[in-house]
Design a protein around this motif. Structure first.
Motif, mmCIF file in Angstrom:
data_model
loop_
_atom_site.group_PDB
_atom_site.id
_atom_site.type_symbol
_atom_site.label_atom_id
_atom_site.label_comp_id
_atom_site.label_asym_id
_atom_site.label_seq_id
_atom_site.Cartn_x
_atom_site.Cartn_y
_atom_site.Cartn_z
ATOM 1 N N THR A 1 -46.686 100.369 73.709
ATOM 2 C CA THR A 1 -46.379 100.082 72.316
ATOM 3 C C THR A 1 -47.269 100.960 71.436
ATOM 4 O O THR A 1 -48.126 101.681 71.936
ATOM 5 C CB THR A 1 -46.554 98.581 71.988
ATOM 6 O OG1 THR A 1 -45.993 98.327 70.695
ATOM 7 C CG2 THR A 1 -47.997 98.143 72.027
ATOM 8 N N GLY B 1 -49.438 98.173 67.158
ATOM 9 C CA GLY B 1 -49.106 96.963 67.902
ATOM 10 C C GLY B 1 -50.112 96.636 68.992
ATOM 11 O O GLY B 1 -49.894 95.727 69.789
ATOM 12 N N ARG C 1 -32.947 98.795 63.570
ATOM 13 C CA ARG C 1 -33.109 97.448 64.090
ATOM 14 C C ARG C 1 -33.073 96.421 62.968
ATOM 15 O O ARG C 1 -33.273 96.736 61.802
ATOM 16 C CB ARG C 1 -34.431 97.350 64.859
ATOM 17 C CG ARG C 1 -34.388 98.161 66.134
ATOM 18 C CD ARG C 1 -35.693 98.202 66.854
ATOM 19 N NE ARG C 1 -36.118 96.878 67.305
ATOM 20 C CZ ARG C 1 -37.280 96.656 67.885
ATOM 21 N NH1 ARG C 1 -38.132 97.644 68.094
ATOM 22 N NH2 ARG C 1 -37.608 95.435 68.275
ATOM 23 N N ARG D 1 -36.860 89.936 61.832
ATOM 24 C CA ARG D 1 -36.412 88.983 62.855
ATOM 25 C C ARG D 1 -37.168 89.235 64.146
ATOM 26 O O ARG D 1 -37.532 90.352 64.455
ATOM 27 C CB ARG D 1 -34.916 89.147 63.115
ATOM 28 C CG ARG D 1 -34.078 88.804 61.878
ATOM 29 C CD ARG D 1 -32.653 88.664 62.197
ATOM 30 N NE ARG D 1 -32.443 87.540 63.103
ATOM 31 C CZ ARG D 1 -31.281 87.243 63.640
ATOM 32 N NH1 ARG D 1 -30.232 87.965 63.375
ATOM 33 N NH2 ARG D 1 -31.150 86.225 64.453
ATOM 34 N N GLU D 2 -37.375 88.180 64.892
ATOM 35 C CA GLU D 2 -37.943 88.276 66.239
ATOM 36 C C GLU D 2 -37.046 87.475 67.168
ATOM 37 O O GLU D 2 -36.831 86.299 66.914
ATOM 38 C CB GLU D 2 -39.371 87.732 66.281
ATOM 39 C CG GLU D 2 -40.374 88.587 65.541
ATOM 40 C CD GLU D 2 -40.578 89.967 66.149
ATOM 41 O OE1 GLU D 2 -40.416 90.112 67.381
ATOM 42 O OE2 GLU D 2 -40.884 90.895 65.396
ATOM 43 N N PRO D 3 -36.487 88.034 68.167
ATOM 44 C CA PRO D 3 -36.557 89.456 68.490
ATOM 45 C C PRO D 3 -35.741 90.285 67.511
ATOM 46 O O PRO D 3 -34.773 89.797 66.917
ATOM 47 C CB PRO D 3 -35.963 89.535 69.901
ATOM 48 C CG PRO D 3 -35.030 88.377 69.997
ATOM 49 C CD PRO D 3 -35.640 87.290 69.141
ATOM 50 N N SER D 4 -36.136 91.524 67.339
ATOM 51 C CA SER D 4 -35.475 92.452 66.425
ATOM 52 C C SER D 4 -34.540 93.359 67.229
ATOM 53 O O SER D 4 -34.975 94.315 67.852
ATOM 54 C CB SER D 4 -36.526 93.288 65.688
ATOM 55 O OG SER D 4 -35.908 94.235 64.851
#
Length: 141
Positions: A29, A33, A80, A84-87
């Motif tokens: 990542t 992150g 994307r 939102r999660e997950p994106s």
């Protein structure tokens, strides 16, 4: 059954993925992150998988149609979902840039359409997850 082995190799989030044939790639990542930028981000890998899957399809279809490719490049971009999660991938656009002597535009477009709408499992996986996939075909000598 397909099996993939994952081993952490770099920092907290850098992994090496290896298939049963010994092919490998590294994922990680971003530094933002917490990663070290030592490999491809997993969501980018999905777009790479789309290109690999569709690229094989298109080359195979054109070969069956006796269309000789002298060059083949794809430019894949995506956006994307925000906040939102997950994106997930919301939109994906693929530009097929095909080169060949006497390469027929209509046959090239048909090959890309067959791949994206019928044969490419990755495209269908992304579509089922809600992504809108568009594409265009460019043919040059």
């Amino acid at each position: 059954m397909i099996r993939i082995e994952m081993n952490r190799v770099a920092g907290d989030y850098g992994f090496e993925a290896k298939d049963a044939n010994g092919h490998s790639l590294t994922t990680d990542t971003s530094p933002e992150g917490g990663g070290t930028n030592a490999g491809v981000r997993p969501m980018q890998m999905l777009l790479m998988a789309l290109g690999g899957c569709s690229g094989i399809d298109v080359a195979m279809i054109l070969k069956k149609k006796r269309q000789e490719l002298t060059g083949f490049r794809m430019d894949i971009s995506g956006e994307r979902e925000a906040g939102r999660e997950p994106s997930l991938w919301k939109t994906v656009h693929v530009i097929f840039d095909l080169q060949g002597h006497n390469l027929d535009q209509a046959k090239a477009e048909q090959a890309c359409q067959l791949s994206m709408d019928k044969y490419c499992s990755v495209a269908e996986t992304l579509r089922r997850a809600g992504a809108e996939i568009t594409w265009e075909v460019r043919v040059t000598a």
